[in-house]
Scaffold this active site. Structure first.
Site, PDB file in Angstrom:
ATOM      1  NE  ARG A 104      -6.978 -10.164   3.653  1.00  0.00           N
ATOM      2  CZ  ARG A 104      -8.166  -9.578   3.517  1.00  0.00           C
ATOM      3  NH1 ARG A 104      -8.264  -8.277   3.622  1.00  0.00           N
ATOM      4  NH2 ARG A 104      -9.252 -10.300   3.249  1.00  0.00           N
ATOM      5  CG  HIS A 138      -9.517  -2.515   1.293  1.00  0.00           C
ATOM      6  ND1 HIS A 138      -9.920  -3.288   2.345  1.00  0.00           N
ATOM      7  CD2 HIS A 138      -8.224  -2.832   1.065  1.00  0.00           C
ATOM      8  CE1 HIS A 138      -8.899  -4.027   2.754  1.00  0.00           C
ATOM      9  NE2 HIS A 138      -7.861  -3.783   1.987  1.00  0.00           N
ATOM     10  CE1 TYR A 152      -4.361  -1.424   0.609  1.00  0.00           C
ATOM     11  CE2 TYR A 152      -2.925  -3.209   1.316  1.00  0.00           C
ATOM     12  CZ  TYR A 152      -4.165  -2.758   0.908  1.00  0.00           C
ATOM     13  OH  TYR A 152      -5.203  -3.648   0.785  1.00  0.00           O
ATOM     14  CG  HIS A 188      -8.120  -7.256  -0.930  1.00  0.00           C
ATOM     15  ND1 HIS A 188      -7.162  -8.110  -0.434  1.00  0.00           N
ATOM     16  CD2 HIS A 188      -8.016  -6.116  -0.205  1.00  0.00           C
ATOM     17  CE1 HIS A 188      -6.521  -7.511   0.563  1.00  0.00           C
ATOM     18  NE2 HIS A 188      -7.019  -6.303   0.730  1.00  0.00           N
ATOM     19  CE1 TYR A 238      -2.258  -6.830   2.594  1.00  0.00           C
ATOM     20  CE2 TYR A 238      -3.352  -6.604   0.481  1.00  0.00           C
ATOM     21  CZ  TYR A 238      -3.367  -6.502   1.857  1.00  0.00           C
ATOM     22  OH  TYR A 238      -4.501  -6.090   2.485  1.00  0.00           O
TER      23      TYR A 238
HETATM   24  C1  BEZ Z   1      -6.158  -5.537   4.556  1.00  0.00           C
HETATM   25  O1  BEZ Z   1      -5.707  -4.446   4.237  1.00  0.00           O
HETATM   26  O2  BEZ Z   1      -6.882  -6.068   3.754  1.00  0.00           O
HETATM   27  C2  BEZ Z   1      -5.834  -6.224   5.848  1.00  0.00           C
HETATM   28  C3  BEZ Z   1      -4.505  -6.427   6.198  1.00  0.00           C
HETATM   29  C4  BEZ Z   1      -4.208  -7.041   7.416  1.00  0.00           C
HETATM   30  C5  BEZ Z   1      -5.231  -7.469   8.248  1.00  0.00           C
HETATM   31  C6  BEZ Z   1      -6.550  -7.279   7.875  1.00  0.00           C
HETATM   32  C7  BEZ Z   1      -6.854  -6.655   6.662  1.00  0.00           C
HETATM   33 FE    FE Z   2      -6.080  -4.910   1.988  1.00  0.00          FE
END
Ligand code: BEZ
Ligand code: FE
Length: 256
Positions: free
Chosen positions: A214, A219, A157, A217, A193
């Site tokens: 993860r 957000h 990010y 995605h 990531y």
């Molecule tokens: C996220 O940015 O998607 C995320 C990262 C770490 C923990 C929970 C959500």
């Molecule tokens: Fe995220």
């Protein structure tokens, strides 16, 4: 000094909250003690293990700062955050699924015109995003603020990069929906990531042989006047971590 057996001890601690003025606080404290004591009994927790847990939690606290929340990360990777989200969003038939805000929402989302390229010129495969905000009956919600944010194609990010302070946001913006509830923008495809692994939570993930990833995605935080805000995200089809999200978002979706 009274001598308690294991069960009497639990009952005594629960009784100690008898005068708590707030009924909800009293209930939460009683249930917390019940669950903690059950854990200790069920596992025959040793002094060393108890000491390790205290040290671990101390290190989690020490890792927290104005820009880093290791306790929320711990809650995320233990599935607690998704569970809190789930129990607070029951009975939402037809509504978009919710998720956790995550640590990379930094609240600095500059309004941009529809169609803008939010990637600030960073390299990656181009992506066009369009969507529409409506109520549950399909009525378009104009004037809703939609904050969007996503990782780059190396999995970072903007707020994780040193240049963020001088160069400002990239892959992060706010759109205001038009009269038909629509918004659209250009950017690059994010990639999967790892959650931050340089702290005690990362240590726990690696020691337990879990992966820290993860799936890719984007957000969205949608805030329409007069409606409850919605936090959600859209995954990229085909991502190899879709079925093993470290924060268990996909597991919750599958079990519905
Ligand atoms: C996220 O940015 O998607 C995320 C990262 C770490 C923990 C929970 C959500
Ligand atoms: Fe995220």
């Amino acid at each position: 000094m009274p001598q308690f057996n294991e069960t009497e001890l639990t009952a005594a601690v629960i009784r100690s909250f008898e005068q708590t003025p707030d009924r909800r606080v009293k209930f939460l404290m009683e249930e917390l003690v019940r669950s903690l004591h059950d854990f200790v009994r069920k596992t025959d927790l040793t002094f060393d293990e108890w000491g390790y847990a205290i040290d671990f939690l101390t290190r989690v606290g020490q890792k927290c700062s104005a820009s880093r929340q290791e306790f929320i990360l711990l809650s995320d990777v233990l599935g607690v955050s998704m569970l809190v989200d789930a129990v607070n969003h029951r009975d939402r038939d037809g509504a978009t699924e919710t998720t956790v805000l995550g640590p990379f929402y930094v609240g600095e989302h500059k309004p941009m015109p529809h169609g803008a390229d939010i990637s600030a010129g960073i390299p990656g495969e181009r992506m066009f995003v369009q969507s529409r905000v409506t109520d549950l009956r399909g009525k378009p919600l104009g004037g809703a603020a939609v904050d969007v944010w996503h990782a780059d194609d190396h999995g970072y990010y903007d707020s994780q990069k040193p240049a963020y302070k001088t160069q400002g946001p990239s892959s992060r913006a706010r759109f205001i929906t038009d009269a038909d509830g629509r918004f659209f923008f250009r950017t690059i495809l994010p990639c999967s990531y790892p959650i931050p692994t340089d702290g005690p939570v990362g240590e726990m993930i690696l020691q337990t042989r879990r992966h820290p990833m993860r799936p890719a995605h984007v957000h969205f935080l949608v805030d329409a006047p007069g409606y409850e805000p919605l936090v959600t995200h859209v995954f990229i089809e085909g991502d190899k971590y879709l079925d093993s999200d470290v924060v268990f978002d996909r597991e919750r979706r599958r079990s519905r």
